[in-house]
Design an enzyme around this catalytic site. Structure first.
Site, mmCIF file in Angstrom:
data_model
loop_
_atom_site.group_PDB
_atom_site.id
_atom_site.type_symbol
_atom_site.label_atom_id
_atom_site.label_comp_id
_atom_site.label_asym_id
_atom_site.label_seq_id
_atom_site.Cartn_x
_atom_site.Cartn_y
_atom_site.Cartn_z
ATOM 1 N N PHE A 153 0.769 -1.148 0.150
ATOM 2 C CA PHE A 153 0.143 0.106 -0.148
ATOM 3 C C PHE A 153 0.725 1.719 -0.231
ATOM 4 O O PHE A 153 1.454 1.378 0.808
ATOM 5 C CB PHE A 153 -1.222 0.099 1.272
ATOM 6 N N ASP A 238 9.060 3.101 2.340
ATOM 7 C CA ASP A 238 7.933 3.662 2.249
ATOM 8 C C ASP A 238 7.656 3.724 4.406
ATOM 9 O O ASP A 238 7.195 2.538 4.211
ATOM 10 C CB ASP A 238 6.484 3.413 1.934
ATOM 11 N N LYS A 267 1.630 10.579 7.615
ATOM 12 C CA LYS A 267 1.428 10.730 8.234
ATOM 13 C C LYS A 267 1.666 11.863 9.780
ATOM 14 O O LYS A 267 1.491 13.085 10.207
ATOM 15 C CB LYS A 267 1.267 9.363 8.748
HETATM 16 C C1 LIG Z 1 -0.851 6.476 4.144
HETATM 17 C C2 LIG Z 1 0.283 5.489 3.154
HETATM 18 C C3 LIG Z 1 0.338 6.057 2.586
HETATM 19 C C4 LIG Z 1 -0.722 7.099 1.827
HETATM 20 O O1 LIG Z 1 -0.431 8.365 1.939
HETATM 21 P P1 LIG Z 1 -1.841 9.566 2.297
HETATM 22 O O2 LIG Z 1 -1.144 10.280 3.266
HETATM 23 O O3 LIG Z 1 -2.714 8.833 2.170
HETATM 24 O O4 LIG Z 1 -1.928 10.098 0.666
HETATM 25 C C5 LIG Z 1 1.614 5.240 1.408
HETATM 26 N N1 LIG Z 1 2.369 4.728 1.745
HETATM 27 C C6 LIG Z 1 2.544 4.107 3.433
HETATM 28 C C7 LIG Z 1 2.890 3.060 3.778
HETATM 29 C C8 LIG Z 1 0.923 4.231 4.095
HETATM 30 O O5 LIG Z 1 0.204 3.552 4.797
#
Ligand SMILES: *Cc1c(COP(=O)(O)O)cnc(C)c1O
Length: 413
Positions: A153, A238, A267
């Site tokens: 994700f 990520d 986040k």
């Molecule tokens: C939440 C998330 C994203 C995307 O972040 P948004 O602020 O919702 O665009 C990307 N990578 C990971 C691992 C995430 O958990």
């Protein structure tokens, strides 16, 4: 009311029901929220319009690591709101440099590129990798390949869903962005075999959050590091969800002492207040961007920078990594003591944890029951529930939450 759904009926009171109805009437239905409305929040706790209190065990998918409305972060927001909020990158502002320097110090990289959402940070990382491939590695432009993992994700843009294996995420959104190859997660051999001379990057989550808190075997991150170095492929972690102390270290890659070539961050960098994201890397990589080649109107705005500085300070000052590691042990051992035959696995690191029920089990009703007992959590993939409270949670609050979870789980038929 023709649009009344099961969700409306499960809410706590009439005010909540009206707000759910309004939201479902005028809002696109791209989410299926738990039937609870949050009106106010503080620390680990949120309150609905009727005044019922709940513990937040989702933390906005780890965007609220510092707790709801942390006083230092809110103060930074207010102070900056009284000075200057937005300049665009057409001009310098007096907060962004300080923010980026502190972010570099915190992460241990030479440069940072500020954006807003996690998806934008990931897109930035993809563009950086492609540009680096063309400019530095010598891959012919248009041939660059990025490797990603099954069940990843990374966000919701067209290019990001182009490398998703979740049919809900990609179906109907074609044509897709080319240039990605999908390999199994937690499989170093698959990575090595997939690399070609055109491979510019391996983009992955050090723990797969949305997939249901999938923790790779010990040694995977080190193997990835070694393979990427040997093949001159950028290792891009990520850490949008796993970063900023969530897993009991500053970053999940720290657990194996591994330094990726770049990290995508978001986040909790916004302290639960506003979207703040970034890519961090060294000059020889992030330096591929030159004026005009990438940008964002809001990226690096002074309000976000002030909030980001406070968000980083709180992580350190309140020793949230140590707290997450310690309380994570309490959470997992508490969950493992619960007697529930349908519950198969408890896993996680720090305060990023999940329980997995037997295949085919539908955890939605369990989440509704948890909510009724005063704890908010959300299922993923039907049979998995993630437990990820704000890292400022106290030991007593953890015990209180475990009591609720035990009551609900032990009542499962
Ligand atoms: C939440 C998330 C994203 C995307 O972040 P948004 O602020 O919702 O665009 C990307 N990578 C990971 C691992 C995430 O958990």
């Amino acid at each position: 009311m023709s649009s009344t759904t099961a969700s409306d009926q499960a809410v706590h009171g009439e005010k909540s029901a009206a707000l759910v109805h309004q939201t479902e009437t005028f809002g696109a239905h791209n989410y299926h929220p738990l039937p609870v409305v949050i009106a106010t929040a503080e620390g680990v706790w949120v309150t609905d319009p009727e005044g019922k209190r709940y513990m937040d065990f989702l933390s906005a998918y780890s965007a609220v690591n510092q707790g709801h409305r942390h006083p230092k972060i809110i103060q930074a927001l207010k102070d900056q709101a009284d000075r200057c909020t937005l300049t665009s990158r057409a001009f310098y502002n007096d907060r962004m440099g300080d923010f980026l320097q502190r972010l570099c110090a915190y992460t241990g990289y030479e440069m940072a590129l500020p954006m807003n959402t996690g998806a934008e940070a990931v897109e930035t990382g993809m563009k950086m990798a492609r540009m680096w491939g063309a400019k530095v590695k010598g891959v012919e432009n248009g041939k660059q390949e990025i490797l990603v993992c099954e069940e990843n994700f990374h966000g919701r843009t067209i290019s990001i869903i182009s490398c998703s294996t979740d049919p809900d995420a990609y179906t109907g959104y074609g044509p897709y962005t080319p240039g990605f190859k999908i390999i199994p997660y937690d499989n170093a051999r698959a990575l090595e075999e997939a690399i070609t001379p055109n491979t510019v990057a391996f983009l992955f989550e050090p723990i797969q959050g949305e997939a249901g808190v999938k923790v790779p075997q010990e040694g995977y991150l080190q193997s990835v590091r070694e393979i990427c170095t040997r093949h001159n492929v950028l290792m891009i972690a990520d850490e949008v969800q796993t970063g900023f102390c969530r897993t009991g270290r500053k970053f999940a890659c720290d657990w194996e002492g591994v330094r990726p070539d770049a990290m995508t961050l978001g986040k909790a960098l916004g302290g639960g207040v506003m979207p703040v994201s970034a890519v961090v890397a060294d000059r020889k990589i992030l330096g591929v961007f030159t004026p005009g080649t990438h940008g964002s109107t809001f990226g690096g705005n002074p309000l976000a920078a002030a909030v980001g500085i406070a968000a980083l300070e709180v992580l350190d000052q309140e020793k949230l990594a140590e707290r997450a590691e310690e309380l994570g042990e309490v959470v997992r051992s508490g969950l493992r003591r619960i007697r529930c035959p349908k519950l198969k696995v408890v896993r996680g690191k720090g305060l990023l944890n999940a329980v997995e029920f037997e295949p085919g089990f539908e955890a939605w009703n369990v989440c509704v029951a948890l909510k009724d007992h005063g704890l908010l959590a959300k299922q993923t993939h039907g049979n998995i529930i993630r437990f990820a409270p704000p890292l400022v949670i106290s030991r007593d609050e953890v015990e209180h939450a475990l009591g609720i979870i035990r009551t609900v789980f032990e009542a499962i038929e």
